[in-house]
Design an enzyme around this catalytic site. Structure first.
Site, PDB file in Angstrom:
ATOM      1  N   ARG A 162       2.762  31.523 -21.202  1.00 11.14           N
ATOM      2  CA  ARG A 162       1.430  32.115 -21.652  1.00 11.14           C
ATOM      3  C   ARG A 162       1.615  31.861 -23.257  1.00 11.14           C
ATOM      4  O   ARG A 162       2.845  32.044 -23.771  1.00 11.14           O
ATOM      5  CB  ARG A 162       1.228  33.425 -21.280  1.00 11.14           C
ATOM      6  N   LYS A 187       3.840  39.658 -18.830  1.00 12.04           N
ATOM      7  CA  LYS A 187       3.073  40.716 -18.897  1.00 12.04           C
ATOM      8  C   LYS A 187       3.749  41.983 -18.159  1.00 12.04           C
ATOM      9  O   LYS A 187       4.535  41.791 -17.278  1.00 12.04           O
ATOM     10  CB  LYS A 187       1.678  40.311 -17.761  1.00 12.04           C
ATOM     11  N   HIS A 263      -3.935  28.007 -22.121  1.00 17.52           N
ATOM     12  CA  HIS A 263      -3.744  28.151 -21.045  1.00 17.52           C
ATOM     13  C   HIS A 263      -3.615  27.080 -20.025  1.00 17.52           C
ATOM     14  O   HIS A 263      -3.167  26.782 -18.946  1.00 17.52           O
ATOM     15  CB  HIS A 263      -4.581  29.209 -20.472  1.00 17.52           C
ATOM     16  N   ARG A 266      -0.135  25.411 -19.406  1.00 19.85           N
ATOM     17  CA  ARG A 266       0.249  26.190 -18.322  1.00 19.85           C
ATOM     18  C   ARG A 266      -0.127  25.736 -16.763  1.00 19.85           C
ATOM     19  O   ARG A 266       0.558  25.546 -15.985  1.00 19.85           O
ATOM     20  CB  ARG A 266       0.047  27.758 -18.640  1.00 19.85           C
ATOM     21  N   HIS A 289       4.537  34.876 -11.893  1.00 18.34           N
ATOM     22  CA  HIS A 289       3.306  35.647 -11.009  1.00 18.34           C
ATOM     23  C   HIS A 289       4.298  36.592 -10.216  1.00 18.34           C
ATOM     24  O   HIS A 289       5.456  36.408  -9.715  1.00 18.34           O
ATOM     25  CB  HIS A 289       2.737  34.617 -10.217  1.00 18.34           C
ATOM     26  N   TYR A 298      -3.467  27.050  -7.371  1.00 18.19           N
ATOM     27  CA  TYR A 298      -3.172  25.344  -7.601  1.00 18.19           C
ATOM     28  C   TYR A 298      -3.145  24.743  -6.469  1.00 18.19           C
ATOM     29  O   TYR A 298      -3.471  23.337  -6.304  1.00 18.19           O
ATOM     30  CB  TYR A 298      -1.812  25.487  -8.485  1.00 18.19           C
TER      31      TYR A 298
END
Length: 342
Positions: A162, A187, A263, A266, A289, A298
């Site tokens: 990110r 995150k 992004h 990514r 994730h 995806y």
């Protein structure tokens, strides 16, 4: 128990005491929530006529919050996803008020009945491998600024990081002996280790040595920095990417989409790994994730993979790829059979 009757005091305590100390929220989360309140204060003055120092808890109700969310989309041009992010910040604040200001408990519960807006499921915007190569080929690596940008964009793609993770990087986060790895903080301050190949490591080491970042005293120095020696910002990295994207698009408009952001790199890395046959579990871990369900976007977006899977399935059972058939609605026997099922 202290009962709040002042909006400014409650917001300050929410950030300084609750979010920072009790919750331990990351800097990124606090920054995002702060931006939400800045927008809300702007809305209260623009639409309701309240100066920041005149906003009180009594004037906050369900209708005001719903109108604020609509104002974000109509006036500020926010997408439903951004609207939901802003509302998530406000929900957290009003849940907090339920405990520190129980005098208005029913008021806060009423606000919390507001629903998140359904988001349109867009396709994953990504570059092909040829598109990534075309983008990186635009960078002039004959001068220091260009070498920094080449290293930055290459590392962002290779790690699937990110943009904030790139901003936070320091030389001390890199393992310079084999196996080469880099430590990313995502995150919620979650840490993950991402492997680096030899070509990426060679590019990265040359950049580090050129800028004198290989000395122990610079272990915490920003890995990518501006002319003032401070960390690059999200707008700064976006500017760098769009500069080369515009150049690449002028040469190969079919390879570079009009809308591009950090992004996209990514997303591109994830799609390329999927197309190479890498298991979704490994892609999930690379991207950081929490759940593989997030990574499955995806697989759903990869039409090539879907087509190849269907073709393989038909081949395995000795059938050819299906062709267009006459509609069942035109087959009276089939229609009669289906109706008999009721």
């Amino acid at each position: 128990m202290r009962v709040y009757n002042d909006f400014a005091t409650s917001v300050q305590d929410y950030f300084c005491k609750y979010m920072a100390n009790e919750v331990g929220a990351s800097k990124q989360t606090i920054r995002s929530y702060r931006d939400t309140f800045c927008l809300f204060i702007e809305y209260m003055e623009d639409r309701k006529g309240y100066k920041p120092d005149a906003i009180c808890l009594e004037c906050l109700n369900r209708d005001v919050i719903v109108d604020f969310l609509e104002w974000l989309q109509v006036t500020k041009g926010c997408q439903s996803s951004t609207r939901n992010v802003r509302f998530a910040a406000l929900r957290s604040y009003f849940r907090y008020l339920m405990y520190v200001d129980p005098v208005h408990l029913s008021q806060w519960k009423n606000i919390l009945t507001i629903k998140f807006k359904k988001e349109q499921q867009n396709t994953v915007n990504h570059l092909t491998i040829e598109g990534v190569k075309c983008l990186l080929e635009q960078v002039d690596a004959s001068e220091p600024h260009g070498r920094r940008n080449l290293t930055l964009l290459s590392l962002m793609y290779n790690t699937g990081a990110r943009v904030q993770e790139m901003i936070n990087l320091s030389p001390g986060d890199i393992r310079v002996s084999q196996p080469y790895t880099i430590e990313l903080f995502g995150k919620g301050n979650k840490k993950r280790i991402v492997p680096l190949d030899e070509n990426m490591m060679a590019l990265l080491l040359n950049y580090i040595k050129e800028n004198g970042l290989d000395q122990p005293q610079y272990a915490k120095h920003p890995l990518f920095f501006n002319s003032r020696g401070t960390r690059l910002t999200n707008p700064g990295i976006t500017y760098v990417l769009k500069k080369y994207a515009d150049m690449a698009r002028s040469e190969h408009p079919d390879l570079i989409p009009e809308m591009i952001s950090p992004h996209v790199l990514r997303h591109s890395k994830a799609m390329h790994l999927l197309q190479a046959g890498v298991n979704l579990i490994y892609i999930r871990d690379l991207l950081g994730h929490v759940s593989v369900q997030t990574t499955e976007v995806y697989a759903r977006a990869d039409s090539k993979a879907k087509r190849e899977a269907l073709e393989k399935a038909y081949a395995d059972i000795g059938l050819t790829t299906p062709t267009a058939q006459t509609s069942w609605e035109r087959d009276p026997k089939l229609k009669a059979f289906l109706k008999s099922l009721g």
